[in-house]
Design a protein around this motif. Structure first.
Motif, PDB file in Angstrom:
ATOM      1  N   ARG A 328     -32.649 -20.608  12.520  1.00  0.00           N
ATOM      2  CA  ARG A 328     -33.356 -20.324  11.270  1.00  0.00           C
ATOM      3  C   ARG A 328     -33.917 -21.592  10.616  1.00  0.00           C
ATOM      4  O   ARG A 328     -34.211 -21.594   9.418  1.00  0.00           O
ATOM      5  N   SER A 329     -34.022 -22.639  11.370  1.00  0.00           N
ATOM      6  CA  SER A 329     -34.547 -23.913  10.860  1.00  0.00           C
ATOM      7  C   SER A 329     -33.811 -24.332   9.589  1.00  0.00           C
ATOM      8  O   SER A 329     -34.401 -24.781   8.625  1.00  0.00           O
ATOM      9  N   SER A 330     -32.506 -24.127   9.588  1.00  0.00           N
ATOM     10  CA  SER A 330     -31.732 -24.443   8.393  1.00  0.00           C
ATOM     11  C   SER A 330     -31.583 -25.949   8.254  1.00  0.00           C
ATOM     12  O   SER A 330     -31.412 -26.659   9.218  1.00  0.00           O
ATOM     13  N   MET A 331     -31.654 -26.392   7.026  1.00  0.00           N
ATOM     14  CA  MET A 331     -31.602 -27.818   6.734  1.00  0.00           C
ATOM     15  C   MET A 331     -30.449 -28.083   5.791  1.00  0.00           C
ATOM     16  O   MET A 331     -30.527 -27.821   4.601  1.00  0.00           O
ATOM     17  N   GLY A 332     -29.329 -28.543   6.305  1.00  0.00           N
ATOM     18  CA  GLY A 332     -28.244 -28.989   5.457  1.00  0.00           C
ATOM     19  C   GLY A 332     -27.211 -27.931   5.154  1.00  0.00           C
ATOM     20  O   GLY A 332     -27.375 -26.742   5.412  1.00  0.00           O
ATOM     21  N   ILE A 333     -26.131 -28.402   4.555  1.00  0.00           N
ATOM     22  CA  ILE A 333     -24.997 -27.538   4.263  1.00  0.00           C
ATOM     23  C   ILE A 333     -25.346 -26.500   3.211  1.00  0.00           C
ATOM     24  O   ILE A 333     -24.776 -25.395   3.205  1.00  0.00           O
ATOM     25  N   GLY A 334     -26.271 -26.812   2.317  1.00  0.00           N
ATOM     26  CA  GLY A 334     -26.655 -25.841   1.296  1.00  0.00           C
ATOM     27  C   GLY A 334     -27.213 -24.571   1.893  1.00  0.00           C
ATOM     28  O   GLY A 334     -26.899 -23.459   1.449  1.00  0.00           O
ATOM     29  N   THR A 335     -28.069 -24.720   2.903  1.00  0.00           N
ATOM     30  CA  THR A 335     -28.641 -23.543   3.563  1.00  0.00           C
ATOM     31  C   THR A 335     -27.561 -22.754   4.280  1.00  0.00           C
ATOM     32  O   THR A 335     -27.563 -21.513   4.256  1.00  0.00           O
ATOM     33  N   LEU A 336     -26.641 -23.433   4.942  1.00  0.00           N
ATOM     34  CA  LEU A 336     -25.581 -22.739   5.679  1.00  0.00           C
ATOM     35  C   LEU A 336     -24.662 -21.975   4.734  1.00  0.00           C
ATOM     36  O   LEU A 336     -24.219 -20.870   5.055  1.00  0.00           O
ATOM     37  N   ILE A 337     -24.368 -22.543   3.586  1.00  0.00           N
ATOM     38  CA  ILE A 337     -23.549 -21.819   2.613  1.00  0.00           C
ATOM     39  C   ILE A 337     -24.318 -20.632   2.051  1.00  0.00           C
ATOM     40  O   ILE A 337     -23.755 -19.548   1.845  1.00  0.00           O
ATOM     41  N   ALA A 338     -25.607 -20.817   1.810  1.00  0.00           N
ATOM     42  CA  ALA A 338     -26.418 -19.706   1.305  1.00  0.00           C
ATOM     43  C   ALA A 338     -26.499 -18.572   2.320  1.00  0.00           C
ATOM     44  O   ALA A 338     -26.587 -17.397   1.944  1.00  0.00           O
ATOM     45  N   ASN A 339     -26.452 -18.900   3.606  1.00  0.00           N
ATOM     46  CA  ASN A 339     -26.497 -17.887   4.667  1.00  0.00           C
ATOM     47  C   ASN A 339     -25.111 -17.407   5.087  1.00  0.00           C
ATOM     48  O   ASN A 339     -24.983 -16.722   6.107  1.00  0.00           O
ATOM     49  N   ASN A 340     -24.072 -17.803   4.324  1.00  0.00           N
ATOM     50  CA  ASN A 340     -22.685 -17.370   4.567  1.00  0.00           C
ATOM     51  C   ASN A 340     -22.144 -17.856   5.910  1.00  0.00           C
ATOM     52  O   ASN A 340     -21.195 -17.266   6.439  1.00  0.00           O
ATOM     53  N   VAL A 341     -22.740 -18.907   6.468  1.00  0.00           N
ATOM     54  CA  VAL A 341     -22.159 -19.511   7.662  1.00  0.00           C
ATOM     55  C   VAL A 341     -20.867 -20.230   7.277  1.00  0.00           C
ATOM     56  O   VAL A 341     -19.866 -20.149   7.995  1.00  0.00           O
ATOM     57  N   TYR A 342     -20.901 -20.936   6.173  1.00  0.00           N
ATOM     58  CA  TYR A 342     -19.704 -21.517   5.573  1.00  0.00           C
ATOM     59  C   TYR A 342     -19.534 -20.920   4.184  1.00  0.00           C
ATOM     60  O   TYR A 342     -20.511 -20.535   3.528  1.00  0.00           O
ATOM     61  N   ASP A 343     -18.284 -20.858   3.750  1.00  0.00           N
ATOM     62  CA  ASP A 343     -18.001 -20.339   2.413  1.00  0.00           C
ATOM     63  C   ASP A 343     -18.080 -21.429   1.352  1.00  0.00           C
ATOM     64  O   ASP A 343     -18.529 -21.169   0.233  1.00  0.00           O
ATOM     65  N   ALA A 344     -17.627 -22.602   1.682  1.00  0.00           N
ATOM     66  CA  ALA A 344     -17.560 -23.664   0.683  1.00  0.00           C
ATOM     67  C   ALA A 344     -17.548 -25.011   1.374  1.00  0.00           C
ATOM     68  O   ALA A 344     -17.202 -25.131   2.553  1.00  0.00           O
ATOM     69  N   ALA A 345     -17.955 -26.029   0.620  1.00  0.00           N
ATOM     70  CA  ALA A 345     -17.896 -27.417   1.070  1.00  0.00           C
ATOM     71  C   ALA A 345     -17.523 -28.260  -0.140  1.00  0.00           C
ATOM     72  O   ALA A 345     -18.207 -28.197  -1.164  1.00  0.00           O
ATOM     73  N   TYR A 346     -16.449 -29.017  -0.028  1.00  0.00           N
ATOM     74  CA  TYR A 346     -15.968 -29.740  -1.197  1.00  0.00           C
ATOM     75  C   TYR A 346     -15.123 -30.929  -0.759  1.00  0.00           C
ATOM     76  O   TYR A 346     -14.480 -30.911   0.298  1.00  0.00           O
ATOM     77  N   PRO A 347     -15.104 -32.002  -1.576  1.00  0.00           N
ATOM     78  CA  PRO A 347     -14.159 -33.100  -1.345  1.00  0.00           C
ATOM     79  C   PRO A 347     -12.786 -32.720  -1.887  1.00  0.00           C
ATOM     80  O   PRO A 347     -12.664 -31.835  -2.741  1.00  0.00           O
ATOM     81  N   LEU A 348     -11.767 -33.390  -1.414  1.00  0.00           N
ATOM     82  CA  LEU A 348     -10.403 -33.071  -1.814  1.00  0.00           C
ATOM     83  C   LEU A 348     -10.016 -33.825  -3.084  1.00  0.00           C
ATOM     84  O   LEU A 348     -10.468 -34.944  -3.318  1.00  0.00           O
ATOM     85  N   HIS A 349      -9.172 -33.168  -3.871  1.00  0.00           N
ATOM     86  CA  HIS A 349      -8.506 -33.889  -4.949  1.00  0.00           C
ATOM     87  C   HIS A 349      -7.531 -34.902  -4.345  1.00  0.00           C
ATOM     88  O   HIS A 349      -7.150 -34.803  -3.171  1.00  0.00           O
ATOM     89  N   ASP A 350      -7.099 -35.833  -5.151  1.00  0.00           N
ATOM     90  CA  ASP A 350      -6.236 -36.911  -4.660  1.00  0.00           C
ATOM     91  C   ASP A 350      -4.784 -36.496  -4.476  1.00  0.00           C
ATOM     92  O   ASP A 350      -3.935 -37.342  -4.198  1.00  0.00           O
TER      93      ASP A 350
END
Length: 1059
Positions: A328-350
């Motif tokens: 789908r010519s997806s560009m970046g994690i934002g597109t993958l999350i929008a397409n429900n390929v991934y649910d979330a992307a986040y850094p960890l708390h300490d």
């Protein structure tokens, strides 16, 4: 049922009980995107083996089972792309997990970022007649064609083409035909996108650790680590300023300012948070954008800790944004999350913010010293907030802290103004005259037919209460608050510049201009080499949004079908105004509709007040009739508050949807447009009813005998005998306090907790379907953070404070206690927001920002608008101007005696329309004339009931006061702005000093480097000379001992030596 193209990895299996050992790679995989499928997978597998030797059992193959072959191939491919875990070894995985939950299972490499997704393993059924692949290494690839039908129903040419098609996914041999339902096909497509994306991340240099998918469905995490090579490369690309070895002394203020500062520091020492401070506050480290060529200049004690956690996660986020997939010519994690390929992307708390362990981390420190209500009296640790959450969030809390501090003097002055009204209420002559029952002011009926005549003295309580807010001190307070707003904005600019200096944000705009130049609207960065080759740096705001990319891709596909020979293929595609015109039209229409909806709601409340007042006037209960105005006002304000709260939530969702259909390219543009729309709608919603009470209520009532009617039978509502200012105060206070208590506090506390509970119950329900026997009792940090609410931006936080700023400044002349309630709310709000960020939200991505952006312009606009509105409130709504006019123009003795009689006009009751006279009047005496509040000619005048000369004189004075007040306050505001420089003098000198020191530091380093090179060259030259002399000596001795019979060899030897 449909068929999906499935291509699986080529993996050679060893012995059944042996170990699969991959050879170490000879070089790091590069991000060139031009490798063949085989070479990509070979380098990929070799890169994985660099960190782990993977023990793996041989998977059993069944020659007549396509499902088993598919499962084995899926396992083999997953095994090849994960550094630290393969799905062949499930035993002991949780036991080997990092104890802290912040590292890979080797307890060495940090988890810099986490990707979460839900998977669903469902293998397709074997299609009768489909061939099964041979389980041998290097078997040819076989493709499955997605055509929505069976293999027998396909066109022969398509079937032949599908079987001969090359695999789209890197090095994945197919397995034949597997019949999948639509859900399985969609899940398989997402899985393949994840595998390709993770493969591309590995080629970008990142390291990945992945959870096993050992259940039929569940939640899985992909943990990402950035090694030093990636961090240093991206830090150079992003121009991240890092500390050098050079330190310099900060010039301190001298004289009385230094003494006052020292005294202030001693007095406020108990209020300072107990957080680690810099050892020597008089010294500052010289920072410079990171460069690998000049790595010797930076203070690198340990490569693992040189980049802090916030910087590491920011770097990984940039890589995730620009890494693409073919699907789908997806560009970046934002597109993958929008397409429900991934649910979330986040850094960890300490780590955990509370617990039994003694390990202190920045999150726990923030919780103990900042995010608890018990430390409400302490200052905020702004530097630690910035370090943990980034500059953008740090600036928000710095602004909120300064705003709260500035509310303290305004609250003190507001209380003094209120107390002045309380003290002078007994000496207020107009309210005394109104309360004096000897002054028999017989007032005209408030409604037709059912309302009786009434005495003005019955409104004594309202008149006395109005004096608390309608007195000469409110004029002074209005001027004070206008200057206060200017002082606040000027002080914020100075604090913002000071923070920019100490946070190394100076010069950020120039860097963004360099990084943002040259990109066209349709250009997309696909690799590091492309960025470097074009000489531009990737900035945070340049990555297009997924919705923009989708719309652009649809346009490209559409244009491919209608291309002409004259089309320019090199021209970059972009969205033009014609592409966005439907969105703009929808924005204009819906915003207009929403504004009209707000006005309709206000009009509905007005109708409620009119009809309810008329209905209660019909009551036979004397108490009900006497309290009509209080009952109607209180219930109408509550209804209005509920409507405002409901419409606020609706308008927030509508503003977001309207911004999305505009298809802004970048997140920054999206945020600015969203802010403008949301502010416009919420501003109108919050202040529409207040504007009505302040400037329109009681202005279009008419007069006795010629009233203005609504729905032909209901008279327009009038102001109270003491004026509309008291009702404006009630309206303002109820809406302000209601919004702060319900929306800003209860909603902020309750809604995130409900969402968190719902998400936790949903995940637990999924996990209970298939329990893992060896699951750890203690969840890891990524599990705990996933349950938290995702961070959605600072727009809601700023919006509630901006609306509150409007309540404090716009109508402060009618409610001097507004700053007091705002201060009490903000003391709680700071800790509430702090607790939300530390305990209830996932850790936000760090964003570099030099200022608060468009919010400053909105604040400045509200400050200027407040001057005009307060001028009209004093001139039109209050009785300040009529009192001044009476005292200095119409009073016989220069006092306020007779003011009430002066403001009341006469009306002959015999001229009332038939059917509007009071029925069964209980008034004591015969009424010939009644009084009403207005400046009109009496019935015995030739121009009866027309506006009198006093009316025009007062109107002229009101307009003159508005002009004078506005120009005076504006002049004083400009004067304050001019007197206070935007940049503190010491900071300006330090910035110049820092620039000079950077140049000197570079010249010194380069000079030392040049001297070192020259010394090496001199030594090398000296060695050459000594070597040449020794060669000459040896050559001379050799020529003397060996002579040729045909001539002297010495001459030839010497010539050769000289040459």
């Amino acid at each position: 049922m449909s068929f999906i193209k499935v291509n699986q990895a080529r993996v050679c299996w060893g012995d059944q009980t042996g170990e699969t050992d991959f050879a170490l790679p000879s070089s790091h995989p590069t991000l060139n995107g031009k490798k063949t499928a085989k070479s990509a997978m070979d380098s990929f597998s070799a890169y994985n083996s660099k960190y782990l030797t993977v023990p793996q059992n041989r998977t059993s193959w069944h020659r007549n089972g396509t499902s088993d072959a598919l499962e084995a191939s899926v396992v083999s491919y997953r095994s090849s792309i994960i550094n630290n875990y393969v799905e062949g070894t499930l035993s002991g995985v949780r036991d080997k997990a990092s104890p802290s939950g912040l590292h890979f299972r080797d307890s060495k490499r940090k988890v810099d970022y986490v990707l979460a997704y839900h998977y669903r393993r469902s293998l397709g059924r074997h299609v009768p007649g489909a061939a099964s692949p041979e389980p041998r290494c290097g078997s040819p690839s076989m493709a499955l064609v997605s055509n929505g039908g069976t293999g027998k129903g396909r066109d022969p040419q398509q079937q032949e083409h599908g079987q001969r098609a090359l695999p789209e996914w890197l090095g994945l041999p197919g397995l034949g035909l597997a019949e999948l339902n639509p859900l399985d096909a969609l899940e398989e497509e997402r899985r393949l996108q994840r595998e390709e994306y993770e493969h591309n991340l590995l080629e970008a240099g990142l390291e990945i650790e992945k959870d096993p998918e050992n259940k039929s469905q569940g939640l899985s995490f992909v943990r990402i680590h950035a090694p030093w090579q990636v961090l240093s490369r991206e830090a150079e690309l992003l121009k991240i300023k890092m500390p050098t070895k050079k330190m310099y002394e900060i010039t301190e203020e001298k004289g009385i300012l230094k003494t006052l500062n020292e005294i202030w520091c001693k007095l406020t020492e108990p209020l300072q948070p107990q957080v680690p401070q810099q050892e020597n506050t008089k010294m500052k480290t010289l920072s410079y954008p990171f460069s690998r060529e000049k790595i010797y200049m930076y203070n690198i004690k340990d490569k693992d800790t040189f980049f802090d956690n916030a910087t590491r996660s920011r770097i990984v986020r940039e890589i995730l944004k620009r890494t693409s997939t073919k699907a789908r010519s997806s560009m970046g994690i934002g597109t993958l999350i929008a397409n429900n390929v991934y649910d979330a992307a986040y850094p960890l708390h300490d780590g955990e913010y509370e617990g039994q362990n003694d390990d202190m981390n920045e999150r726990k420190l923030l919780y103990q010293e900042w995010a608890r209500y018990g430390v409400f009296y302490k200052f905020q640790p702004i530097d630690l907030i910035r370090k943990y959450f980034g500059e953008k969030i740090g600036l928000y809390f710095a602004w909120l802290g300064l705003y709260t501090e500035f509310l303290i003097p305004s609250s003190v002055v507001g209380i003094i103004v209120f107390l002045y009204g309380c003290v002078t209420i007994e000496s207020d002559i107009p309210s005394k005259e109104m309360c004096d029952q000897r002054n028999a002011f017989t007032m005209c009926p408030l409604c037709d037919k059912f309302c009786d005549y009434w005495n003005l003295s019955s409104a004594c309580a309202t008149a006395r209460a109005s004096h608390l807010f309608d007195n000469p001190a409110t004029v002074f307070f209005s001027i004070f608050m206008a200057l206060w707003a200017t002082m606040f904005l000027e002080q914020w600019k100075r604090l913002q510049m000071r923070l920019s200096y100490f946070w190394d944000l100076t010069g950020l705009e120039e860097e963004e201009k360099v990084s943002g130049s040259g990109f066209s609207d349709g250009e997309v960065i696909t690799s590091v080499e492309n960025c470097v080759g074009k000489g531009r740096i990737v900035s945070d705001q340049e990555h297009p949004r997924p919705e923009y990319e989708t719309k652009l891709m649809q346009k490209k596909l559409k244009n491919k079908n209608i291309t002409t020979e004259n089309s320019n293929e090199n021209e970059k595609e972009k969205l033009t105004w014609s592409d966005r015109m439907p969105g703009y039209a929808a924005n204009f229409g819906l915003i207009l509709f929403m504004v009209m909806l707000t006005f309709s709601a206000v009009f509905g409340v007005i109708v409620y007040r009119i009809t309810t007042a008329a209905a209660l006037s019909f009551s036979t209960n004397e108490t009900t009739r006497s309290n009509v105005r209080v009952t109607v006002t209180a219930t109408a304000v509550v209804i209005n508050l509920v409507v405002v709260l409901i419409l606020d939530e609706i308008y927030g969702a509508v503003a977001k949807w309207l911004t999305e259909i505009e298809i802004p390219k970048t997140e920054k543009t999206f945020e600015e447009r969203l802010i403008l729309k949301a502010f416009l709608l919420k501003f109108v919603n919050s202040y529409a009813s207040i504007f009505y009470v302040a400037f329109f209520k009681g202005r279009f009532v008419g007069r006795p005998g010629r009233y203005v009617y609504v729905f032909e039978s209901y008279r327009m509502e009038e102001c109270a005998p003491g004026g509309c200012l008291m009702e404006l105060c009630i309206q303002l206070s109820i809406i302000m306090l209601g919004k702060q208590l319900i929306q800003n506090n209860l909603f902020e506390i309750g809604i995130p907790k409900l969402k968190k509970l719902f998400r936790k119950l949903k995940d637990e329900r999924t996990e209970l379907k298939e329990m893992e026997t060896n699951q750890s009792k203690h969840p890891q940090q990524w599990d705990l953070d996933y349950i938290l609410e995702p961070f959605t931006g600072l727009t809601p936080e700023y919006m509630e404070m901006i609306i509150q700023f409007g309540f404090v400044t716009l109508f402060v002349a009618s409610f001097p206690l507004a700053p007091v309630f705002a201060l009490l709310n903000n003391i709680i709000e700071v800790r509430l927001d702090a607790k939300k960020f530390v305990t209830e939200l996932r850790r936000p991505d760090t964003v570099r920002e030099k200022d608060i952006g468009i919010w400053y312009n909105i604040l400045s606009g509200i400050g200027k608008l407040s001057v005009i509105i307060n001028a009209f409130v004093i001139a039109v709504t209050s009785d300040f101007i009529p009192r001044l006019m009476y005292q200095y123009a119409y009073s016989q003795n220069g006092t306020m005696h007779g003011f009430i009689n002066h403001t009341l006009s006469y009306f002959n009751v015999s001229q009332l329309k038939a059917g509007t006279q009071p029925e069964n009047s209980l008034f004591a005496q015969e009424v010939s004339f009644c009084r009403f509040k207005d400046y009109r000619e009496p019935p015995w005048s030739p121009h009866q009931y027309e506006f009198s000369k006093q009316y025009w004189a007062v109107l002229s004075a009101r307009l003159a006061f508005v002009i004078l007040f506005q120009n005076l306050v504006m002049f004083l505001s400009v004067l304050v702005d001019w007197m206070i420089p935007d940049i503190p003098k010491d900071i300006s000198e330090q910035i110049k000093k820092e620039k000079t020191m950077i140049v000197d530091f570079f010249l010194k380093e380069e000079h030392e480097k040049l001297k070192l090179i020259e010394s090496f060259m001199a030594r090398d030259k000296q060695k050459r000379k000594s070597g040449t002399k020794s060669k000459r000596t040896r050559a001379a001795s050799f020529s003397q001992c060996h002579r040729s019979p045909k001539g002297s060899f010495t001459s030839f030897s010497s010539q050769h030596t000289v040459v």
